[in-house]
Design a protein around this motif. Structure first.
Motif, PDB file in Angstrom:
ATOM      1  N   ALA A 343       8.662 -13.913 -20.695  1.00  0.00           N
ATOM      2  CA  ALA A 343       9.027 -14.773 -19.684  1.00  0.00           C
ATOM      3  C   ALA A 343       9.762 -16.371 -20.140  1.00  0.00           C
ATOM      4  CB  ALA A 343       7.854 -15.291 -18.840  1.00  0.00           C
ATOM      5  N   ILE A 344       8.941 -16.910 -21.299  1.00  0.00           N
ATOM      6  CA  ILE A 344       9.416 -18.171 -21.691  1.00  0.00           C
ATOM      7  C   ILE A 344      10.946 -17.899 -22.353  1.00  0.00           C
ATOM      8  CG2 ILE A 344       9.284 -19.896 -23.558  1.00  0.00           C
ATOM      9  CD1 ILE A 344       6.359 -19.422 -23.227  1.00  0.00           C
ATOM     10  N   ILE A 345      11.066 -16.900 -22.790  1.00  0.00           N
ATOM     11  CA  ILE A 345      12.258 -16.786 -23.649  1.00  0.00           C
ATOM     12  C   ILE A 345      13.575 -16.412 -22.368  1.00  0.00           C
ATOM     13  CG2 ILE A 345      13.916 -14.943 -24.633  1.00  0.00           C
ATOM     14  CD1 ILE A 345      11.614 -14.670 -26.799  1.00  0.00           C
ATOM     15  N   SER A 346      13.106 -15.670 -21.382  1.00  0.00           N
ATOM     16  CA  SER A 346      14.312 -15.167 -20.228  1.00  0.00           C
ATOM     17  C   SER A 346      14.431 -16.593 -19.545  1.00  0.00           C
ATOM     18  CB  SER A 346      13.320 -14.410 -19.346  1.00  0.00           C
ATOM     19  OG  SER A 346      12.381 -15.066 -18.474  1.00  0.00           O
ATOM     20  N   ILE A 347      13.577 -17.511 -19.168  1.00  0.00           N
ATOM     21  CA  ILE A 347      13.904 -18.922 -18.726  1.00  0.00           C
ATOM     22  C   ILE A 347      14.728 -19.797 -19.490  1.00  0.00           C
ATOM     23  CG2 ILE A 347      12.763 -21.082 -18.115  1.00  0.00           C
ATOM     24  CD1 ILE A 347      10.359 -19.670 -17.037  1.00  0.00           C
ATOM     25  N   PHE A 348      14.608 -19.822 -20.815  1.00  0.00           N
ATOM     26  CA  PHE A 348      15.742 -20.467 -21.718  1.00  0.00           C
ATOM     27  C   PHE A 348      17.140 -19.861 -21.560  1.00  0.00           C
ATOM     28  CE2 PHE A 348      12.044 -22.564 -23.528  1.00  0.00           C
ATOM     29  CZ  PHE A 348      12.583 -23.873 -23.981  1.00  0.00           C
ATOM     30  N   ILE A 349      17.117 -18.372 -21.648  1.00  0.00           N
ATOM     31  CA  ILE A 349      18.241 -17.877 -21.607  1.00  0.00           C
ATOM     32  C   ILE A 349      19.039 -17.993 -20.264  1.00  0.00           C
ATOM     33  CG2 ILE A 349      19.006 -15.453 -21.625  1.00  0.00           C
ATOM     34  CD1 ILE A 349      17.178 -14.524 -23.783  1.00  0.00           C
ATOM     35  N   HIS A 350      18.345 -18.000 -19.321  1.00  0.00           N
ATOM     36  CA  HIS A 350      18.760 -18.237 -17.855  1.00  0.00           C
ATOM     37  C   HIS A 350      19.689 -19.526 -17.854  1.00  0.00           C
ATOM     38  CE1 HIS A 350      19.497 -18.331 -13.498  1.00  0.00           C
ATOM     39  NE2 HIS A 350      18.868 -19.311 -13.538  1.00  0.00           N
ATOM     40  N   TYR A 351      18.857 -20.578 -18.157  1.00  0.00           N
ATOM     41  CA  TYR A 351      19.509 -21.845 -18.042  1.00  0.00           C
ATOM     42  C   TYR A 351      20.364 -22.448 -19.026  1.00  0.00           C
ATOM     43  CZ  TYR A 351      16.244 -22.648 -14.173  1.00  0.00           C
ATOM     44  OH  TYR A 351      15.425 -22.911 -12.984  1.00  0.00           O
ATOM     45  N   TYR A 352      20.312 -21.744 -20.157  1.00  0.00           N
ATOM     46  CA  TYR A 352      21.210 -22.218 -21.200  1.00  0.00           C
ATOM     47  C   TYR A 352      22.277 -21.282 -21.678  1.00  0.00           C
ATOM     48  CZ  TYR A 352      17.892 -26.113 -22.027  1.00  0.00           C
ATOM     49  OH  TYR A 352      16.940 -27.253 -21.687  1.00  0.00           O
ATOM     50  N   LEU A 353      22.146 -19.994 -21.171  1.00  0.00           N
ATOM     51  CA  LEU A 353      23.371 -18.914 -21.356  1.00  0.00           C
ATOM     52  C   LEU A 353      23.830 -18.546 -20.158  1.00  0.00           C
ATOM     53  CD1 LEU A 353      25.037 -17.414 -23.439  1.00  0.00           C
ATOM     54  CD2 LEU A 353      23.062 -15.705 -23.482  1.00  0.00           C
ATOM     55  N   GLU A 354      23.013 -17.683 -19.219  1.00  0.00           N
ATOM     56  CA  GLU A 354      23.400 -16.954 -18.127  1.00  0.00           C
ATOM     57  C   GLU A 354      24.051 -17.732 -17.060  1.00  0.00           C
ATOM     58  OE1 GLU A 354      21.606 -14.055 -14.577  1.00  0.00           O
ATOM     59  OE2 GLU A 354      20.299 -15.198 -16.073  1.00  0.00           O
TER      60      GLU A 354
END
Length: 367
Positions: A343-354
């Motif tokens: 969950a934590i990794i996905s939040i970072f990926i969403h806001y900083y990449l996706e």
């Protein structure tokens, strides 16, 4: 579970005559926080489902069959949400129906960029000896999310169904139908293709079309159609009963593996409760508590969570395989840690990449 599946919808309140009227707030339309929270729930139980499946190979496994299987219902929730949001975002304002080409283009820039990045990472890892079960060959179909025998990312089978639904929806948009016509035509088209699959010789396409789970998109469409012209009110006990039904279904429905229930039984046992959960979530327009606000954040990152958690699962499986000590531990805590890390990794990926990538591509397309 992509595109509009991860796009925050806005709802309208019906007038007494059945016509759509905007609620009296400054934004004109309400954001439905409840749907984002439900997305978060669906994504988390899918991650839990895969983590529990991996844990069943450990000496310290605790996961009974029914518990490991029930999390697969997150996919069914996503499919219903997808149909619902597609109807709501397209027909809430009948004077502004999206053109089919624009519709598909918008969905494509939400689906493919992050998916291709994840595929590239899998292929790169495979070249270093990881993901050994991956069969290299005929990469074009899985990259384009066309029905394929071999998948680069295992969970992408659901994305292929999403694209299938989007293509049918776009085709129906050509004639500029009403919401009722759209729901009717999509349902008939999907059902006819499902029936036609029984007449086809065995093939990848035949097996793809021969899944009644596609009807869950239609369930979402009809719920969206109802929500456009009526106020949807579902008691909390119905939503609670739906969750219990989803979890309990594997206990009563015979199934061969923990990957899910048999096709027809799945639509009944998980599809119908999913519709009720989506209907209940509509009533939560705003996230007021800290937990609900986090649910909205995680719901926004649900696509990133869905695509990236297989990497965490691979690492978890490797640790269990190589460490007898860790494998012998009771796996309750490791499974919880895997879910939290994912969950934590996905939040970072969403806001900083996706999110930045999608915004940049959308800007290019608008220009």
């Amino acid at each position: 579970m992509v595109s509009d599946l991860f796009e925050q919808p806005r709802a309208q309140r019906p007038s007494s005559s059945g016509a759509n009227v905007t609620p009296p707030d400054k934004k004109g339309l309400r954001e439905i926080a409840g749907l984002q929270i439900l997305r978060a729930f669906a994504a988390i139980i899918v991650v839990a489902h895969h983590a529990l499946e991996e844990s069943r190979g450990a000496a310290g496994t605790f996961s009974p069959d029914w518990l490991a299987t029930s999390g697969a219902a997150g996919v069914d929730i996503f499919f219903v949400i997808s149909g619902f949001i597609m109807m709501l975002t397209t027909f809430s304002d009948p004077t502004k129906i999206t053109k089919p080409t624009i519709f598909l283009l918008k969905r494509s820039i939400r689906i493919y960029p992050l998916y291709w990045i994840c595929c590239a990472l899998v292929l790169l890892a495979h070249s270093f000896g990881l993901f050994k079960s991956l069969v290299i060959g005929g990469l074009l179909n899985p990259l384009l999310l066309v029905p394929s025998k071999n998948l680069i990312i295992g969970v992408s089978w659901t994305l292929i169904y999403e694209m299938y639904f989007y293509v049918i929806f776009a085709i129906m948009l050509i004639s500029k139908p009403s919401s009722l016509q759209m729901a009717t035509r999509c349902t008939i088209a999907i059902f006819i293709l499902y029936l036609f699959s029984f007449l086809m010789p065995d093939s990848t396409l035949q097996r793809f079309l021969n899944k009644p789970i596609t009807l869950e998109f239609c369930m979402g469409l009809w719920l969206g159609r109802y929500a456009i012209v009526n106020e949807v009110q579902i008691p909390i006990w119905v939503a609670a009963s739906s969750i219990i039904a989803i979890v309990a279904a594997p206990v009563f429905v015979p199934h061969g593996t923990t990957s899910g229930l048999p096709d027809v039984q799945r639509v009944a046992a998980w599809g119908i409760p999913s519709v009720l959960l989506v209907a209940y979530s509509i009533s939560f327009a705003e996230a007021r508590s800290g937990i609900s606000r986090f649910g909205v954040i995680l719901g926004s990152a649900s696509y990133a969570l869905y695509l990236t958690h297989p990497f965490i699962m691979t690492a978890y499986a490797a640790i269990l395989k190589r460490s007898i000590k860790i494998s012998s531990f009771n796996q309750i805590l490791p499974v919880i840690m895997v879910i939290i890390i994912s969950a934590i990794i996905s939040i970072f990926i969403h806001y900083y990449l996706e999110k930045p990538l999608t915004a940049r591509l959308s800007s290019v397309i608008r220009r």
